[in-house]
Scaffold this active site. Structure first.
Site, mmCIF file in Angstrom:
data_model
loop_
_atom_site.group_PDB
_atom_site.id
_atom_site.type_symbol
_atom_site.label_atom_id
_atom_site.label_comp_id
_atom_site.label_asym_id
_atom_site.label_seq_id
_atom_site.Cartn_x
_atom_site.Cartn_y
_atom_site.Cartn_z
ATOM 1 N N LYS A 13 0.535 -0.987 -0.115
ATOM 2 C CA LYS A 13 -0.207 0.511 -0.146
ATOM 3 C C LYS A 13 0.849 1.223 -0.166
ATOM 4 C CE LYS A 13 -4.319 -1.343 1.771
ATOM 5 N NZ LYS A 13 -3.851 -3.418 2.112
HETATM 6 C C1 LIG Z 1 -4.904 -4.487 1.166
HETATM 7 C C2 LIG Z 1 -3.999 -5.410 1.089
HETATM 8 C C3 LIG Z 1 -4.268 -6.930 0.279
HETATM 9 C C4 LIG Z 1 -5.467 -6.735 -0.491
HETATM 10 O O1 LIG Z 1 -5.346 -5.565 -1.723
HETATM 11 P P1 LIG Z 1 -6.925 -4.823 -2.387
HETATM 12 O O2 LIG Z 1 -6.332 -4.002 -3.374
HETATM 13 O O3 LIG Z 1 -7.457 -4.729 -0.995
HETATM 14 O O4 LIG Z 1 -7.555 -6.346 -3.266
HETATM 15 C C5 LIG Z 1 -3.132 -7.959 0.131
HETATM 16 N N1 LIG Z 1 -2.524 -8.128 1.054
HETATM 17 C C6 LIG Z 1 -1.971 -7.428 1.939
HETATM 18 C C7 LIG Z 1 -0.324 -7.616 2.487
HETATM 19 C C8 LIG Z 1 -2.604 -5.868 1.482
HETATM 20 O O5 LIG Z 1 -1.871 -5.324 3.036
#
Ligand SMILES: *Cc1c(COP(=O)(O)O)cnc(C)c1O
Length: 466
Positions: free
Chosen positions: A109
């Site tokens: 993220k």
């Molecule tokens: C947020 C997250 C996901 C999922 O991603 P999306 O864009 O919500 O599908 C997967 N793995 C980790 C470690 C995350 O923080």
């Protein structure tokens, strides 16, 4: 480039407007009115650095940001990554692993939220306005968002996490940021309670306008856009390494934001074979892409908490495209889903599939632990539980000869408990960034699960901290 709402109830917006609005005022999600075809540019793009490639891709969608400013935003966003490649791709066993966890909070993220933080700052400097971000988090989004906007002028951030229900590492990553523009609320409730308070705050248009509320979750188009870049970047690397004409991706999925970025890359002409959508036991999306029926069940806690979701917000963007960009049809679908908690879609005539690119599978707790253990034993490579869900699905679903790029979405040190359970060893998963947080002063406000209390708290902190 103009942005349209999936619900069709607002006039087309510019990129800047789309970023500042987050959710459209008609309750829909914004997306570009078209996806530019970049096929002719691929050979020259394949030679670019991550930052240069990011500028080329983003400027197609952010055409109201002067190019020199965009370059500055991109350079600042990715200078904070510990790996100069930002998203290095490693060959491990029979898969390619794209490591997206080299940012400040060790989760993918950061790639989008560093960019969004810099973009917000730029837009506010231009308009002279201010922005109050309100977000609910089950852990990763909150810390990445806080690190994206800490100490930025004109921005405050209020992050609500369920009190006592985020991991100790995640809590430290949020609450040890004591900059004066950061407000951590530990809500005496669940993540869903926090989410519903946030939705209510945004739905109160008077409150939203008075306080210039902004969104950092993946309903914000800028987040998806920043993620499009690494699909191109990694495809070029793996094509150069293997000579393959097409590549596939496997994406650990929660809110469908990350995989939608891959979908956008495919629509732009990146030679994508398949997009493997991987879920844990909370498998509403993998069930949908196998049966055409979208129906909600309860959420069960798993080893990969960032994928423990019930309703995937970005799925509406996919539905809109599937509806041929017809807002009336989309509105019908959303209404019937709201009424029946169930939505069903027909197969594509001819192919008998639900989508030309997406294939879906799931990994349960045992699959996840076994995959972590196997990769540690066979390849001396540590997968975090989210990434392991993806790798399990990639290995069990792979149906053609294209190389598969598995997205590693978090650093294993964020989830030491799962690593220990899988390998039987302690102390394998560590990171100096996390060790450094231990013992630092921290700050949070524990508040009851009550809408009025939260709204009053935010109101007061904004007027007290001008
Ligand atoms: C947020 C997250 C996901 C999922 O991603 P999306 O864009 O919500 O599908 C997967 N793995 C980790 C470690 C995350 O923080």
């Amino acid at each position: 480039m103009k942005y349209v709402s999936t619900r069709g109830g607002v006039p087309p917006a510019t990129f800047s407007e789309a970023v500042m609005t987050g959710l459209a005022r008609d309750g829909g999600l914004l997306l570009p009115e078209s996806f530019p075809d970049v096929s002719a540019k691929l050979p020259s793009w394949a030679k670019l650095s991550y930052k240069d490639l990011a500028c080329e891709i983003i400027k197609l969608y952010a055409d109201d940001i002067p190019e020199a400013d965009l370059r500055g935003i991109v350079n600042r966003s990715y200078a904070v990554f510990r790996d100069s490649e930002v998203a290095p791709v490693k060959k491990v066993g029979s898969v390619h692993i794209m490591e997206l966890f080299h940012g400040p909070t060790l989760a993918f993220k950061d790639v989008a939220l560093q960019f969004l933080g810099n973009m917000f700052e730029h837009l506010l400097a231009r308009s002279g306005g201010e922005l109050n971000i309100v977000a609910a988090t089950s852990g990763d989004t909150g810390s990445a968002a806080i690190h994206g906007v800490r100490n930025r002028k004109g921005i405050r951030i209020f992050v609500m996490h369920p009190h006592g229900r985020v991991s100790p590492v995640q809590e430290m990553q949020m609450t040890t940021v004591t900059d004066s523009n950061v407000f951590n609320i530990a809500l005496q409730g669940t993540f869903d309670d926090a989410q519903s308070i946030v939705k209510k705050l945004f739905g109160d248009l008077k409150f939203k306008d008075k306080h210039h509320l902004g969104a950092v979750n993946s309903i914000n188009w800028a987040r998806v856009l920043a993620q499009v870049v690494y699909y191109f970047y990694s495809a070029f690397k793996v094509q150069a390494r293997t000579g393959a004409a097409k590549v596939s991706f496997c994406v650990p999925t929660g809110n469908f934001g990350d995989i939608f970025a891959g979908y956008a890359a495919a629509l732009m002409g990146l030679p994508v074979d398949k997009l493997y959508l991987a879920t844990n036991e909370n498998d509403i999306l993998s069930r949908f892409f196998n049966t055409g029926v979208y129906s909600i069940g309860g959420v069960v806690p798993t080893l990969s908490p960032s994928m423990d979701i019930q309703i995937a917000s970005n799925f509406e963007r996919w539905l809109f495209l599937r509806a041929g960009r017809d807002p009336a049809k989309l509105n019908d679908w959303m209404m019937s889903f709201a009424q029946n908690k169930r939505l069903s879609i027909d197969r594509i005539t001819g192919s008998g599939e639900f989508d030309p690119f997406i294939r879906a599978g799931r990994a349960d707790t045992n699959d996840t632990l076994a995959t972590i253990r196997r990769f540690h034993e066979e390849f001396d490579y540590l997968l975090d539980p989210h990434s392991a869900v993806g790798v399990h699905v990639a290995l069990s679903q792979k149906e053609s000869g294209s190389p598969v790029i598995c997205l590693a979405t978090a650093h294993p040190a964020k989830f030491p408990g799962a690593i220990e359970r899988a390998t039987g060893k302690t102390g394998l998963a560590t990171a100096p960034q996390i060790e450094a947080l231990k013992g630092l002063p921290s700050r949070k406000e524990i508040l009851p699960n009550d809408y009025e209390t939260i709204a009053r708290y935010i109101d007061r902190e904004i007027s007290d901290n001008v």
